[in-house]
Design a protein around this motif. Sequence first.
Motif, short mmCIF file in Angstrom:
data_model
loop_
_atom_site.label_atom_id
_atom_site.label_comp_id
_atom_site.label_asym_id
_atom_site.label_seq_id
_atom_site.Cartn_x
_atom_site.Cartn_y
_atom_site.Cartn_z
N THR A 87 30.10 141.70 105.17
CA THR A 87 30.19 140.24 105.00
C THR A 87 30.44 139.52 106.33
O THR A 87 30.82 138.34 106.32
N GLY A 88 30.24 140.19 107.42
CA GLY A 88 30.45 139.56 108.72
C GLY A 88 31.91 139.17 108.94
O GLY A 88 32.19 138.15 109.56
N TYR A 89 32.81 139.97 108.41
CA TYR A 89 34.26 139.77 108.55
C TYR A 89 34.75 138.50 107.85
O TYR A 89 35.82 137.99 108.17
N SER A 148 50.07 147.01 104.63
CA SER A 148 49.18 147.54 105.67
C SER A 148 47.77 146.98 105.52
O SER A 148 47.13 146.61 106.51
N LEU A 149 47.30 146.92 104.29
CA LEU A 149 45.96 146.41 104.05
C LEU A 149 45.87 144.93 104.44
O LEU A 149 44.94 144.52 105.14
N GLU A 150 46.83 144.15 104.00
CA GLU A 150 46.79 142.71 104.30
C GLU A 150 46.89 142.46 105.80
O GLU A 150 46.16 141.63 106.35
N GLY A 151 47.80 143.15 106.47
CA GLY A 151 47.92 142.99 107.93
C GLY A 151 46.67 143.44 108.65
O GLY A 151 46.21 142.81 109.61
N ALA A 152 46.09 144.54 108.19
CA ALA A 152 44.86 145.05 108.81
C ALA A 152 43.70 144.09 108.61
O ALA A 152 42.85 143.94 109.49
N SER A 156 41.64 142.78 111.68
CA SER A 156 40.21 143.12 111.68
C SER A 156 39.35 141.87 111.72
O SER A 156 38.34 141.82 112.42
N ARG A 157 39.74 140.85 110.97
CA ARG A 157 38.96 139.61 110.97
C ARG A 157 39.03 138.93 112.34
O ARG A 157 38.02 138.45 112.86
N ALA A 158 40.21 138.91 112.94
CA ALA A 158 40.36 138.26 114.25
C ALA A 158 39.62 139.03 115.34
O ALA A 158 38.98 138.43 116.20
N LEU A 159 39.71 140.36 115.29
CA LEU A 159 39.09 141.19 116.33
C LEU A 159 37.61 141.47 116.07
O LEU A 159 36.92 141.96 116.96
N ARG A 160 37.17 141.21 114.84
CA ARG A 160 35.81 141.59 114.41
C ARG A 160 35.59 143.08 114.66
O ARG A 160 34.60 143.52 115.22
N ASP A 161 36.56 143.85 114.16
CA ASP A 161 36.56 145.29 114.37
C ASP A 161 37.33 145.93 113.21
O ASP A 161 38.38 145.41 112.82
N THR A 162 36.85 147.03 112.69
CA THR A 162 37.52 147.69 111.56
C THR A 162 38.58 148.69 112.01
O THR A 162 39.22 149.32 111.17
N GLU A 163 38.80 148.81 113.31
CA GLU A 163 39.82 149.76 113.77
C GLU A 163 41.17 149.53 113.09
O GLU A 163 41.81 150.50 112.66
#
Length: 182
Positions: A87-89, A148-152, A156-163
Amino acid sequence: MRASADLFRRNGYTGTGLKQIVAEAQAPFGSLYHFFPGGKEQLGDEVIRESGMLYGQLFDIFIAPAPDPVSGVEAAFAAAADTLVETGYADACPIATVALEVASTNETLRRATADVFTAWIDKGTETFERFGLSTEDARRLTIAAVTSLEGAFVLSRALRDTEPLRVAGTTVATLARELQPS
């Protein structure tokens, strides 16, 4: 309400206007106040509660059918990462998005988000107990998974990265492994 949930998830509650909502829903403007006489706040309350119930079903989709809690946690976090990429983050949890915005300013919506989080903790606790975890450990694992999920999602949305989702998933899976009965 689906259109509202999508907009709240992407833009937040305060970043979503009533005109956007009716345009996205392809509905006449007056219909909003017909169905939601309390306006945007009533709509927001109902969207949070309905969306929250749908997201709570993810315990049934990913955790419950897994052979063990570790596999379930890994599957849930992997699916969350896939959804963000697909979904493009843009599509993360609307509950956390709204909770962050309104916890100090809107008691109705704060209460709605708190009720949803409580329901998730109860649902997750019940689900993990089925794997033989004590109530205390099941609740602890659920709270760790949700936070953990909510923080991640935020990172992830801010960084545009799933790390962040991968790291959070590994961390929660490690806790699940530690808590798993022998």
